[in-house]
Design an enzyme around this catalytic site. Structure first.
Site, short mmCIF file in Angstrom:
data_model
loop_
_atom_site.label_atom_id
_atom_site.label_comp_id
_atom_site.label_asym_id
_atom_site.label_seq_id
_atom_site.Cartn_x
_atom_site.Cartn_y
_atom_site.Cartn_z
N HIS A 86 37.63 73.35 23.32
CA HIS A 86 38.96 73.40 22.70
C HIS A 86 39.16 74.74 21.99
O HIS A 86 40.19 75.41 22.17
CB HIS A 86 39.08 72.23 21.71
CG HIS A 86 40.37 72.19 20.95
ND1 HIS A 86 41.31 71.23 21.14
CD2 HIS A 86 40.87 73.01 19.97
CE1 HIS A 86 42.33 71.44 20.32
NE2 HIS A 86 42.08 72.52 19.59
N GLU A 87 38.18 75.13 21.17
CA GLU A 87 38.31 76.38 20.41
C GLU A 87 38.21 77.60 21.32
O GLU A 87 38.91 78.61 21.09
CB GLU A 87 37.23 76.43 19.32
CG GLU A 87 37.34 75.34 18.28
CD GLU A 87 38.68 75.34 17.55
OE1 GLU A 87 39.25 76.43 17.35
OE2 GLU A 87 39.16 74.25 17.20
N HIS A 102 41.54 78.51 22.78
CA HIS A 102 42.35 79.30 21.84
C HIS A 102 41.93 80.77 21.89
O HIS A 102 42.78 81.68 21.93
CB HIS A 102 42.18 78.78 20.42
CG HIS A 102 42.86 77.48 20.14
ND1 HIS A 102 44.18 77.24 20.45
CD2 HIS A 102 42.40 76.34 19.56
CE1 HIS A 102 44.50 76.01 20.07
NE2 HIS A 102 43.43 75.44 19.54
#
Length: 383
Positions: A67-68, A71
């Site tokens: 998820h990170e 980004h």
């Protein structure tokens, strides 16, 4: 974030783990092994449950990392510098240097995280159904199903329109695109974050006292994180508005005199001429480019009996722990970096040559000056 262990680089991004991850890992593994898996798939040994639980907890943190990383990758493609990723108690944090170049860039960077979590949730859910159809062992199927559900829940939670969640960034991007005012959009998202934080704190507290459920504690803890983070973002936005257009050269202390890194602590303290020059000093080794920074706070940690033996380079903040900026870097982007850097000081370099230093006192003075200027006739209100 303090007490973070660096794990290395993934896709060129430095990844660290805060000590609090161990607490969450143990809690997740314990809950799966002692409650979730035995209830869903009874009749297996403790060893089977614990093995499945430990693997599932590890996969969960890999999902958070994915998820990170999404980004970080999209941020880099939009021209931003990614200083690192930290996994911690309540998930993950991707640290970006600089401002979003546009509302559309913010939309892309914020939106990719929940999308990745949603895709992972769908994949794990489909995998669990396939395992069950194939007659796979029950704990394995239940673990895959849990990963599917938790990733979907993560996507939904992160999409809530409140800073600092991804949904808050999406709200800010949409408002910025529609109004053209980034700062007011950020303040609106932060206000939503504070409201949601208080809502979680209140709801979690009630749940904890009425039922004694651990979920109430987690609700309240999540609310506290939202409240603190949203308040910090609101403060940072106001700093951004106050210092818009101001450069690092305008707030720095110019031409700080460097100190030889080879000096012992005792020799350094004997130089009485240093008393009037502040509480932090750039260190060099026969070259004008600094190698680090020493502060009086670090000097004070050295016991008197060791001052003749310890040299400044042994206790300095190395350059990778000090904010380094150029004279024309925006002050509003520099100051937030100072709050998270271990040394809380910035060295201002012009083509490798030390030309200034920004200290907490410089920041305080700049903020007071900018605040006074904002109240001058005709300056307009600060949002």
């Amino acid at each position: 974030m303090g007490n973070t262990v660096k794990l290395g680089r993934v896709l060129g991004v430095e990844v660290g783990v805060n000590w609090s991850v161990l607490v969450v890992f143990v809690l997740i593994a314990w809950g799966l092994a002692r409650t979730v898996l035995p209830q869903e798939e009874p009749g297996h040994s403790h060893a089977v449950y614990w093995t499945a639980a430990l693997v599932t907890a590890a996969l969960f943190f890999l999902c958070l990392l994915a998820h990170e990383l999404s980004h970080a990758v999209v941020a880099r493609r939009n021209g931003l510098t990614v200083s690192g990723i930290t996994l911690w108690l309540l998930g993950g944090m991707t640290r970006l240097d600089g401002d979003m170049p546009s509302a559309s860039a913010e939309l892309r960077v914020a939106g990719i995280g929940p999308l990745v979590s949603l895709v992972l949730g769908a994949l794990f859910t489909g995998f669990a159904l396939a395992l069950r159809t194939a007659g796979a062992p029950g704990p394995v199927t239940a673990s895959a199903g849990w990963l599917g559900a938790i990733n979907i829940l993560l996507a939904v939670f992160n999409s809530l329109p409140a800073a600092p969640l991804d949904g808050g960034r999406l709200l800010r991007a949409v408002m910025w695109w529609r109004t053209g005012d980034r700062d007011r959009s950020a303040l609106a998202a932060a206000s939503a974050g504070r409201f949601l934080g208080w809502l979680f704190i209140g709801g979690g507290t009630v749940l904890l006292f009425l039922t004694g459920s651990i979920e109430g504690f987690w609700f309240a803890l999540t609310g506290w994180f939202l409240l603190v983070s949203a308040t910090a973002e609101s403060r940072q936005t106001r700093v951004h508005a106050l210092l818009a257009g101001i450069r690092a050269r305008q707030i720095m202390t110019p031409d700080p005199e460097p100190v030889a890194a080879s000096l012992t602590v005792e020799h350094f303290l004997e130089q009485g001429s240093l008393l009037h020059r502040g509480s932090a000093f750039p260190l060099t080794v026969g070259d004008p480019t600094p190698i680090g920074l020493i502060t009086l706070e670090r000097i004070h940690r050295v016991p008197p009996y060791a001052r003749d033996d310890i040299r400044l380079r042994e206790i300095m903040y190395p350059l990778d722990q000090v904010v380094v900026a150029a004279p024309d870097d925006p002050a509003e982007a520099l100051i937030p970096r100072l709050t998270t850097a271990p040394a809380h000081h910035a060295l201002i370099l012009d083509d490798g040559r030390l030309v200034g230093m920004v200290t907490p006192s410089d920041v305080s003075r700049a903020m007071q000056w900018a605040s006074a200027r904002s109240r001058a006739p005709g300056s307009g209100p600060i949002p």
